[in-house]
Design a protein around this motif. Sequence first.
Motif, short mmCIF file in Angstrom:
data_model
loop_
_atom_site.label_atom_id
_atom_site.label_comp_id
_atom_site.label_asym_id
_atom_site.label_seq_id
_atom_site.Cartn_x
_atom_site.Cartn_y
_atom_site.Cartn_z
N GLU A 20 0.83 -1.20 0.00
CA GLU A 20 0.00 0.00 0.00
C GLU A 20 0.87 1.26 0.00
OE1 GLU A 20 -0.39 -2.53 2.20
OE2 GLU A 20 -2.27 -3.39 1.47
N ALA A 21 1.95 1.23 0.79
CA ALA A 21 2.85 2.38 0.84
C ALA A 21 3.57 2.56 -0.50
CB ALA A 21 3.87 2.20 1.97
N GLN A 22 3.95 1.47 -1.12
CA GLN A 22 4.61 1.56 -2.42
C GLN A 22 3.65 2.09 -3.48
OE1 GLN A 22 6.12 -2.51 -2.61
NE2 GLN A 22 8.17 -1.63 -2.67
N SER A 24 1.11 4.07 -2.96
CA SER A 24 0.96 5.49 -2.67
C SER A 24 2.17 6.28 -3.18
CB SER A 24 0.80 5.72 -1.17
OG SER A 24 -0.43 5.21 -0.73
N GLU A 25 3.35 5.71 -3.02
CA GLU A 25 4.56 6.34 -3.51
C GLU A 25 4.50 6.52 -5.03
OE1 GLU A 25 9.38 5.44 -3.73
OE2 GLU A 25 8.03 3.95 -2.86
N ALA A 26 4.06 5.46 -5.72
CA ALA A 26 3.94 5.53 -7.18
C ALA A 26 2.92 6.60 -7.59
CB ALA A 26 3.54 4.17 -7.74
N LEU A 27 1.81 6.68 -6.88
CA LEU A 27 0.80 7.70 -7.18
C LEU A 27 1.35 9.11 -6.98
CD1 LEU A 27 -2.50 6.19 -5.71
CD2 LEU A 27 -1.73 6.25 -8.09
N GLU A 28 2.15 9.27 -5.94
CA GLU A 28 2.76 10.59 -5.71
C GLU A 28 3.70 10.96 -6.85
OE1 GLU A 28 4.57 10.95 -1.84
OE2 GLU A 28 2.79 10.11 -0.86
N TYR A 29 4.48 10.00 -7.32
CA TYR A 29 5.36 10.25 -8.47
C TYR A 29 4.53 10.67 -9.69
CZ TYR A 29 9.56 8.24 -6.27
OH TYR A 29 10.63 7.98 -5.46
N MET A 30 3.44 9.95 -9.91
CA MET A 30 2.61 10.22 -11.07
C MET A 30 1.97 11.60 -10.97
SD MET A 30 0.96 6.46 -11.66
CE MET A 30 0.29 6.74 -13.31
N GLN A 31 1.49 11.95 -9.80
CA GLN A 31 0.88 13.27 -9.61
C GLN A 31 1.89 14.38 -9.85
OE1 GLN A 31 -0.87 12.97 -5.72
NE2 GLN A 31 -2.74 12.01 -6.49
N ALA A 32 3.15 14.09 -9.56
CA ALA A 32 4.21 15.07 -9.79
C ALA A 32 4.69 15.06 -11.24
CB ALA A 32 5.38 14.80 -8.84
N GLY A 33 4.13 14.14 -12.04
CA GLY A 33 4.53 14.04 -13.44
C GLY A 33 5.80 13.26 -13.66
N GLY A 36 8.68 8.21 -14.92
CA GLY A 36 9.87 7.36 -14.95
C GLY A 36 10.21 6.79 -13.59
N GLU A 37 9.88 7.51 -12.53
CA GLU A 37 10.10 7.01 -11.17
C GLU A 37 8.96 6.10 -10.72
OE1 GLU A 37 12.69 7.33 -9.03
OE2 GLU A 37 13.82 8.40 -10.58
N ALA A 38 7.76 6.38 -11.19
CA ALA A 38 6.60 5.59 -10.79
C ALA A 38 6.64 4.19 -11.40
CB ALA A 38 5.31 6.30 -11.20
N LEU A 39 7.11 4.10 -12.63
CA LEU A 39 7.06 2.83 -13.37
C LEU A 39 7.77 1.68 -12.66
CD1 LEU A 39 5.95 1.47 -15.86
CD2 LEU A 39 7.97 2.25 -17.10
N PRO A 40 9.02 1.83 -12.21
CA PRO A 40 9.66 0.68 -11.54
C PRO A 40 8.96 0.28 -10.24
CG PRO A 40 11.20 2.53 -11.72
CD PRO A 40 9.93 2.94 -12.38
N VAL A 41 8.37 1.25 -9.55
CA VAL A 41 7.64 0.92 -8.32
C VAL A 41 6.42 0.07 -8.67
CG1 VAL A 41 6.39 1.86 -6.33
CG2 VAL A 41 8.46 3.01 -7.17
N LEU A 42 5.69 0.49 -9.69
CA LEU A 42 4.50 -0.25 -10.12
C LEU A 42 4.87 -1.63 -10.66
CD1 LEU A 42 2.69 2.72 -11.85
CD2 LEU A 42 1.94 1.56 -9.76
N GLN A 43 5.93 -1.71 -11.43
CA GLN A 43 6.37 -3.01 -11.96
C GLN A 43 6.82 -3.93 -10.84
OE1 GLN A 43 9.18 -1.51 -14.84
NE2 GLN A 43 7.77 -1.95 -16.52
N TYR A 63 3.60 4.41 -19.18
CA TYR A 63 4.20 4.24 -20.50
C TYR A 63 3.69 5.29 -21.49
CZ TYR A 63 6.72 -0.12 -19.60
OH TYR A 63 7.60 -1.06 -19.14
N LEU A 64 2.41 5.63 -21.40
CA LEU A 64 1.86 6.64 -22.29
C LEU A 64 2.55 7.99 -22.12
CD1 LEU A 64 -2.02 6.11 -22.27
CD2 LEU A 64 -0.47 5.92 -24.22
N ASN A 65 2.98 8.26 -20.91
CA ASN A 65 3.58 9.55 -20.61
C ASN A 65 5.09 9.57 -20.70
OD1 ASN A 65 1.38 11.53 -19.69
ND2 ASN A 65 0.80 9.59 -18.75
N LEU A 66 5.69 8.45 -21.09
CA LEU A 66 7.14 8.40 -21.28
C LEU A 66 7.45 8.46 -22.77
CD1 LEU A 66 8.13 5.66 -18.69
CD2 LEU A 66 8.57 8.12 -18.54
N LYS A 67 8.36 9.30 -23.13
CA LYS A 67 8.71 9.51 -24.53
C LYS A 67 9.19 8.20 -25.17
CE LYS A 67 11.37 12.54 -27.48
NZ LYS A 67 12.28 13.69 -27.53
#
Length: 80
Positions: A20-22, A24-33, A36-43, A63-67
Amino acid sequence: VLFLLVPELLGAQRLTPTPEAQFSEALEYMQAGDYGEALPVLQGLRNRGMDGAGISYRIGESYLNLKGQKALALSYLKQA
């Protein structure tokens, strides 16, 4: 002697974040745009067996938001 050892013993313990903490961490990364940091946490969560629709969707969104990674998003979004 005990006072000298207790801080070292406490520092030696590593706390493993809960899924759950991980998440939340990924969501925080995503909200900050910072997808690239969120993806490894989610994977990492997915590799640990947490492969629900929410995880798949957010991996696809990342992935949609990564060039240059949009083609990888489709399979995750379909799973979601």
